[in-house]
Design a protein around this motif. Structure first.
Motif: not given
Lengths: 244, 253, 221
Positions: A122, A125-126, A129-130, A137, C82, C85-86, C89, C210-212, C214-216
């Motif tokens: 995860r 992937l974060r 995607t940035r 994906n 990360s 952030l996880d 969230e 900026d907003h992060d 969530a993983p795509a």
């Protein structure tokens, strides 16, 4: 293939959560199995031959699935190079990647290691995607780490061999760096060890790339019972420095 | 040497198990031994196991358990994987099919990797939904203070058509760093059945698998006895557990 | 811009022993009744700070998350955010919309600051027992934090710290950025910090980050 892009992905400073995982080193140190350079070397060699080889194979296979329709990517020509991407291809791709993700599940007996792998997937992937917003994906938000590594490599325009190298080398250096932090080992000596093991990473990655189209059950499945047992113990520790 | 053994167990219609096929070629010699504590099961010991496998051997064992039947298979002693001259690899292939409502206990003694051996043991287990399984694999790195040859156990277990466990245990010169990952002796006991993953209290070494009603009990140690005791302890409290097993009783359990 | 549905995230950093956890506990006591609140802790010993908050009874267990930092507390809040952030969230997903998430760093040194990718505002906590020259030394925490808290003023006479010197040096280092002197042993306790936090939560979205996303998740399960 861009060598610099490969370095971006393999860099320990990539913000993908790797620094919080020791690859089993914290538990092995606590159990007294790693206490100096020779015991670290045995651990790293054994880990590379089991978990590291599995991760490389699944990263390569995922990357292959995602890039097989793309020309000029990858080291082995693929039957689907000629095909025009279509909905059917998309479904087959999603199915293959899901099967690969399941393949890691059934190779990871320890629930704690499955959680750790998905957490790292995860996090990677974060970052991906940035960094590469166009990343494809098909795996959902919490793929296993090797699957995310394959997705990352594909998003970066790299091929299956590169994906495998990032996976096996990342596992090696992550564990080595955790040992430096936990045991205060001489960082030069540990990096000399990493450098000695680098050719083995190349060999594992090349093998992974060569097998990237194999059925999931035929991919490497080297099991490390001590890593499983350690991870289960580590997960119930009162106090720990690393997530895994 | 090429040899095959076939065991087929079926429900006898009276709550017990009948062996409709008990076939073996040397060195795979099956012997019906009954089952002391469990009248509903049929038990077979493979008595030839101690002689090999030897380099060059190609051994195959096929196990079939029909609906409602319960088959228990053991070996009478540890298998010594031994080299041949000139050196040649040996293989043992075990295939098992277990029907819904059937039980298979594959509980052999450990395989010992003798110096210079080159042995591959490959197991493919197909379970129908509702099958129960106890599947034990143990390996020991050499006889006393002996550097082991190459020994590799490859296992694929499917439940309801879906792979639920894929693992390879390898020791010896080709398995780099094996001693740091497995120890001198190591083993797993796969439990598939109703409460295999959920029975409490949960032992730390009984790990619920991601798919299927299954858990893998794992152990390592300095010798086979330690490993067996840890496997038995980890499997305790599960219905899928072997009723004969007693911690420390490694010949029987 | 901070999106409407996301909590304000405030980082609380500072050296070991300066009173970060005590401040977080005090803020929880003052704010839990009026704000939907959760806490992420980054102590090197993952459960210690979280346990302290639980024992203090200031927040229910499920509103506190501990993050492992792999011996690198500053990495977890600055270079590789990360895991934090996880955690943030996950709290928001599980608890529903929140007004405020406090992210407490592990004890570190004067150079540790939070990434703007992780928090909207940061509080840096130092204490008078660390020496009255700490503000003069500066460092990114003291110099750039949105709020500097100089804690344990009750100890100043005992350790010979000159609060006047600290205030002057803080002003010199920080310009217009606010500094608060605090003692949690008496009144008004953490109230001045709680007021500052309330103002941040009440602000319209004016945060620079900026907003992060969530993983795509483009397709698939």
């Amino acid at each position: 293939m861009s060598l610099s892009t490969l370095l971006v992905l393999a860099d320990g400073r990539l913000p993908s959560g790797a620094h919080a995982h020791s690859g089993g080193v914290e538990a092995a140190v606590s159990a007294g199995r790693i206490h100096d350079l020779p015991t670290l070397e045995s651990f790293l060699v054994g880990r590379t031959a089991t978990t590291g080889t599995v991760a490389a194979a699944f990263a390569a296979a995922t990357c292959r699935a995602l890039t097989s329709g793309r020309s000029g990517v990858g080291t082995v020509p693929h039957a689907r190079d000629e095909a025009t991407p279509s909905d059917g291809d998309g479904a087959r791709l999603a199915e293959r990647v899901a099967a690969l993700d399941d393949g890691i599940d059934v190779r990871t007996a320890s629930p704690a290691l499955r959680v750790a792998s998905r957490a790292q997937g995860r996090a990677l992937l974060r970052a991906v995607t940035r960094i590469w917003p166009a990343a494809t994906n098909p795996a959902g938000p919490n793929p296993h780490h090797p699957i995310a590594t394959g997705i990352a490599a594909a998003a970066a325009g790299l091929g299956p061999g590169d994906a495998a190298l990032v996976a096996v080398y990342g596992g090696l250096t992550g564990s080595a760096s955790a040992a430096v932090r936990l045991l205060g080992l001489d960082p030069y000596a540990v990096h000399a060890l990493v450098a000695r093991l680098a050719p083995e990473c190349d060999r594992v990655a090349a093998d992974a790339a060569a097998r990237a189209d194999d059925p999931v059950d035929d991919l490497p499945a080297g099991s490390a019972i001590l890593l499983d047992l350690d991870a289960e113990q580590h997960a119930i520790w009162e106090v720990r420095l690393f997530a895994s | 040497m090429r040899a095959e053994a076939r065991l087929v167990a079926e429900a006898d219609g009276h709550g017990g198990t009948r062996l409709s096929t008990v076939y073996g070629e040397p060195p795979l010699l099956p012997r019906r031994t009954g089952h002391q504590q469990n009248q509903t099961a049929a038990e077979v010991h493979l008595v030839g196991g101690a002689a090999g496998p030897l380099g060059g051997d190609d051994l195959r064992i096929h196990l079939t358990v029909g609906a409602g039947a319960h088959l228990v298979v053991r070996t009478i002693a540890a298998s010594l994987a031994q080299p041949s001259h000139p050196p040649a690899p040996s293989t043992l292939t075990i295939t098992a099919r277990v029907a819904a409502g059937a039980i298979l206990d594959w509980l052999p003694e450990p395989t010992v990797a003798v110096r210079g051996c080159d042995h591959l043991s490959r197991s493919i287990v197909d379970l129908n939904e509702g099958a129960t399984l106890r599947w034990r694999e143990e390996l020991v790195a050499g006889r006393h203070a002996e550097a082991p040859g190459d020994l590799r156990l490859e296992t694929t277990v499917r439940y309801a058509g879906r792979t639920i466990l894929r693992h390879d245990l390898a020791i010896g010169p080709r398995a780099k760093g094996w001693h740091a990952m497995l120890g001198r002796a190591a083993g797993t006991l796969l439990l598939v059945g109703k409460d295999a993953a959920t029975a409490g209290p949960r032992a730390v070494n009984r790990m619920p698998l991601a798919c299927g009603p299954a858990a893998l009990v794992s152990a390592t140690g300095p010798d086979a006895r330690t490993v067996r005791a840890a496997l038995d302890e980890g499997a305790a409290n599960t219905l899928a557990h072997d009723p004969d097993a007693k911690p420390g009783n490694w010949r029987k359990g | 811009m901070r999106p409407d549905n996301r909590a304000v995230r405030i980082g609380i950093g500072g050296p070991v022993g300066s009173g970060k956890t005590a401040l977080v506990a005090a803020l929880c006591r003052l704010l839990a009744g009026e704000l939907r609140l959760a806490v992420v802790t980054n102590d090197i010993y993952t459960t210690e700070d979280a346990d302290f908050l639980r024992r203090a009874g200031v927040l229910p267990d499920d509103r506190i998350r501990a993050v492992e930092t792999g011996c690198c507390p500053h990495t977890a809040i600055r270079d590789d955010i990360s895991a934090n952030l996880d955690a943030v969230e996950e709290l928001e997903d599980r608890l529903g919309p929140l007004d405020l998430v406090l992210v407490e760093s592990g004890g570190d040194n004067l150079t540790a600051t939070f990434s703007k990718g992780l928090v909207d505002h940061q509080i840096f906590v130092v204490d008078v027992a660390g020496g009255d020259k700490v503000p003069r030394k500066g460092g990114p925490g003291v110099t750039t934090a949105d709020l500097l808290v100089i804690n344990k003023t009750d100890l100043a006479p005992l350790v010979g710290a000159d609060l006047g010197v600290m205030a002057r040096d803080a002003r010199a280092r920080r310009g217009d950025l606010p500094t608060v002197f605090l003692s949690l042993v008496g009144e008004p306790g953490a109230a001045p910090v709680a007021d500052w936090v309330r103002e941040r939560v009440a602000e319209p979205h004016h945060t620079p980050r900026d907003h992060d996303p969530a993983p795509a998740h483009t397709h698939g399960p």
